[in-house]
Design a protein around this motif. Structure first.
Motif, PDB file in Angstrom:
ATOM      1  N   UNK A  11       0.811  -1.198   0.000  1.00 32.28           N
ATOM      2  CA  UNK A  11       0.000   0.000   0.000  1.00 32.28           C
ATOM      3  C   UNK A  11       0.845   1.248   0.000  1.00 32.28           C
ATOM      4  N   UNK A  12       0.889   1.966   1.126  1.00 32.57           N
ATOM      5  CA  UNK A  12       1.558   3.265   1.171  1.00 32.57           C
ATOM      6  C   UNK A  12       3.072   3.166   1.280  1.00 32.57           C
ATOM      7  N   UNK A  13       3.599   2.119   1.890  1.00 28.89           N
ATOM      8  CA  UNK A  13       5.045   1.990   2.051  1.00 28.89           C
ATOM      9  C   UNK A  13       5.610   0.921   1.126  1.00 28.89           C
ATOM     10  N   UNK A  14       6.928   0.950   0.948  1.00 28.14           N
ATOM     11  CA  UNK A  14       7.598  -0.004   0.065  1.00 28.14           C
ATOM     12  C   UNK A  14       7.908  -1.299   0.821  1.00 28.14           C
ATOM     13  N   UNK A  15       8.253  -2.324   0.071  1.00 27.29           N
ATOM     14  CA  UNK A  15       8.594  -3.638   0.620  1.00 27.29           C
ATOM     15  C   UNK A  15      10.104  -3.801   0.487  1.00 27.29           C
ATOM     16  N   UNK A  16      10.815  -3.813   1.614  1.00 26.79           N
ATOM     17  CA  UNK A  16      12.275  -3.884   1.586  1.00 26.79           C
ATOM     18  C   UNK A  16      12.799  -5.279   1.877  1.00 26.79           C
ATOM     19  N   UNK A  17      13.826  -5.682   1.128  1.00 29.82           N
ATOM     20  CA  UNK A  17      14.484  -6.976   1.343  1.00 29.82           C
ATOM     21  C   UNK A  17      15.998  -6.772   1.304  1.00 29.82           C
ATOM     22  N   UNK A  18      16.690  -7.313   2.285  1.00 28.40           N
ATOM     23  CA  UNK A  18      18.158  -7.296   2.297  1.00 28.40           C
ATOM     24  C   UNK A  18      18.650  -8.686   2.675  1.00 28.40           C
ATOM     25  N   UNK A  19      19.625  -9.183   1.910  1.00 23.51           N
ATOM     26  CA  UNK A  19      20.272 -10.458   2.225  1.00 23.51           C
ATOM     27  C   UNK A  19      21.750 -10.185   2.466  1.00 23.51           C
ATOM     28  N   UNK A  20      22.267 -10.717   3.553  1.00 26.10           N
ATOM     29  CA  UNK A  20      23.686 -10.570   3.890  1.00 26.10           C
ATOM     30  C   UNK A  20      24.305 -11.950   4.064  1.00 26.10           C
ATOM     31  N   UNK A  21      25.621 -12.011   3.921  1.00 21.62           N
ATOM     32  CA  UNK A  21      26.327 -13.269   4.157  1.00 21.62           C
ATOM     33  C   UNK A  21      27.663 -12.966   4.832  1.00 21.62           C
ATOM     34  N   UNK A  22      28.201 -13.946   5.536  1.00 21.02           N
ATOM     35  CA  UNK A  22      29.466 -13.790   6.235  1.00 21.02           C
ATOM     36  C   UNK A  22      30.582 -14.438   5.415  1.00 21.02           C
ATOM     37  N   UNK A  23      31.558 -13.619   5.000  1.00 25.44           N
ATOM     38  CA  UNK A  23      32.686 -14.098   4.200  1.00 25.44           C
ATOM     39  C   UNK A  23      33.974 -13.538   4.791  1.00 25.44           C
ATOM     40  N   UNK A  24      34.837 -14.416   5.270  1.00 25.20           N
ATOM     41  CA  UNK A  24      36.128 -14.003   5.834  1.00 25.20           C
ATOM     42  C   UNK A  24      35.963 -12.914   6.896  1.00 25.20           C
ATOM     43  N   UNK A  25      35.019 -13.151   7.802  1.00 28.91           N
ATOM     44  CA  UNK A  25      34.748 -12.233   8.905  1.00 28.91           C
ATOM     45  C   UNK A  25      34.247 -10.865   8.461  1.00 28.91           C
ATOM     46  N   UNK A  26      33.743 -10.777   7.250  1.00 25.55           N
ATOM     47  CA  UNK A  26      33.115  -9.565   6.753  1.00 25.55           C
ATOM     48  C   UNK A  26      31.659  -9.877   6.394  1.00 25.55           C
ATOM     49  N   UNK A  27      30.771  -8.964   6.721  1.00 26.25           N
ATOM     50  CA  UNK A  27      29.371  -9.127   6.350  1.00 26.25           C
ATOM     51  C   UNK A  27      29.155  -8.439   5.011  1.00 26.25           C
ATOM     52  N   UNK A  28      28.874  -9.217   3.982  1.00 23.55           N
ATOM     53  CA  UNK A  28      28.663  -8.690   2.642  1.00 23.55           C
ATOM     54  C   UNK A  28      27.162  -8.585   2.340  1.00 23.55           C
ATOM     55  N   UNK A  29      26.785  -7.476   1.727  1.00 25.63           N
ATOM     56  CA  UNK A  29      25.428  -7.344   1.223  1.00 25.63           C
ATOM     57  C   UNK A  29      25.375  -8.059  -0.130  1.00 25.63           C
ATOM     58  N   UNK A  30      24.477  -9.017  -0.264  1.00 22.95           N
ATOM     59  CA  UNK A  30      24.367  -9.726  -1.545  1.00 22.95           C
ATOM     60  C   UNK A  30      23.072  -9.405  -2.275  1.00 22.95           C
ATOM     61  N   UNK A  31      22.126  -8.779  -1.553  1.00 23.12           N
ATOM     62  CA  UNK A  31      20.896  -8.309  -2.199  1.00 23.12           C
ATOM     63  C   UNK A  31      20.316  -7.212  -1.333  1.00 23.12           C
ATOM     64  N   UNK A  32      19.879  -6.129  -1.962  1.00 20.12           N
ATOM     65  CA  UNK A  32      19.247  -5.038  -1.224  1.00 20.12           C
ATOM     66  C   UNK A  32      18.370  -4.240  -2.182  1.00 20.12           C
ATOM     67  N   UNK A  33      17.067  -4.245  -1.920  1.00 15.05           N
ATOM     68  CA  UNK A  33      16.163  -3.494  -2.791  1.00 15.05           C
ATOM     69  C   UNK A  33      14.851  -3.269  -2.066  1.00 15.05           C
TER      70      UNK A  33
END
Length: 213
Positions: free
Chosen positions: A45-67
């Motif tokens: 409806x009035x607000x958007x639908x947000x999705x974020x996927x993260x993963x742990x690689x070599x002790x770093x948190x990487x964003x692999x999807x964000x929209x």
């Protein structure tokens, strides 16, 4: 686009810039073995639908999807989450608890018990015993009214410590970090923050990780 070039007061500009780097978020050799987490800020409806996927690689948190998606179709979002879950081997999915209908639908689609009474009692039991709810269910409701301050602080700590990596193509998330404004009480000012739905999804996804010195 809501971004007006305003600078937020939540994150330091230098911390955001240091987090931006290029990497292959679709590297399947990594996706098969990395720990992944998903955050969903349901919006219809009035607000958007947000999705974020993260993963742990070599002790770093990487964003692999964000929209985020304006006026999305309910079933399309269910299928989108399903596809992302399978592609990135997501371990836990954190969903805004203000949308119980979507939580029930997602739990059912993923083969998890969708009876609110059942999973609510489980959550309370695990909290009481100070156990990780992540070990007993995949789709976890999160209530912003209770946890919004702690989630904001949590993300800030990880960004300041240089533990997060964001590919430049996830520009909505980067913009949301640059414009994130809190009102002095640890509450996000959504009117001033651009792409606040993808930002909330990011906060939810980050709940999976704990920082250790």
């Amino acid at each position: 686009m809501k971004y007006l070039g305003l600078i937020g007061n939540v994150f330091h500009t230098i911390d955001i810039e240091n987090s931006i780097c290029e990497y292959d978020s679709d590297d399947w050799s990594i996706n098969n073995y990395s720990e992944a987490s998903m955050g969903i800020d349901c919006g219809f409806g009035s607000s958007a639908f947000g999705i974020v996927v993260t993963r742990l690689v070599n002790n770093k948190i990487q964003i692999v999807f964000a929209d985020e998606y304006e006026r999305p179709d309910y079933n399309e979002m269910l299928n989108k989450v399903w596809d992302l879950d399978k592609n990135y081997h997501v371990k836990n999915i954190y969903v805004d608890g203000a949308n119980p209908e979507f939580i029930r639908s997602l739990k059912s689609k993923l083969g998890e018990t969708s009876d609110p009474k059942y999973y609510t009692e489980y959550i309370e039991l695990y909290k009481k015993n100070k156990q990780n709810i992540e070990n007993c269910m995949k789709v976890i409701p999160v209530h912003f009214s209770v946890e919004h301050r702690s989630m904001l602080t949590h993300c800030k700590v990880f960004l300041e410590k240089g533990a997060i990596q964001i590919d430049p193509r996830f520009d909505k998330l980067i913009t949301s970090l640059r414009t994130a404004v809190e009102n002095g009480e640890g509450i996000l000012d959504k009117q001033s923050t651009s792409f606040d739905d993808v930002f909330d999804a990011f906060r939810l996804s980050m709940k999976y990780y704990e920082f250790k010195e």
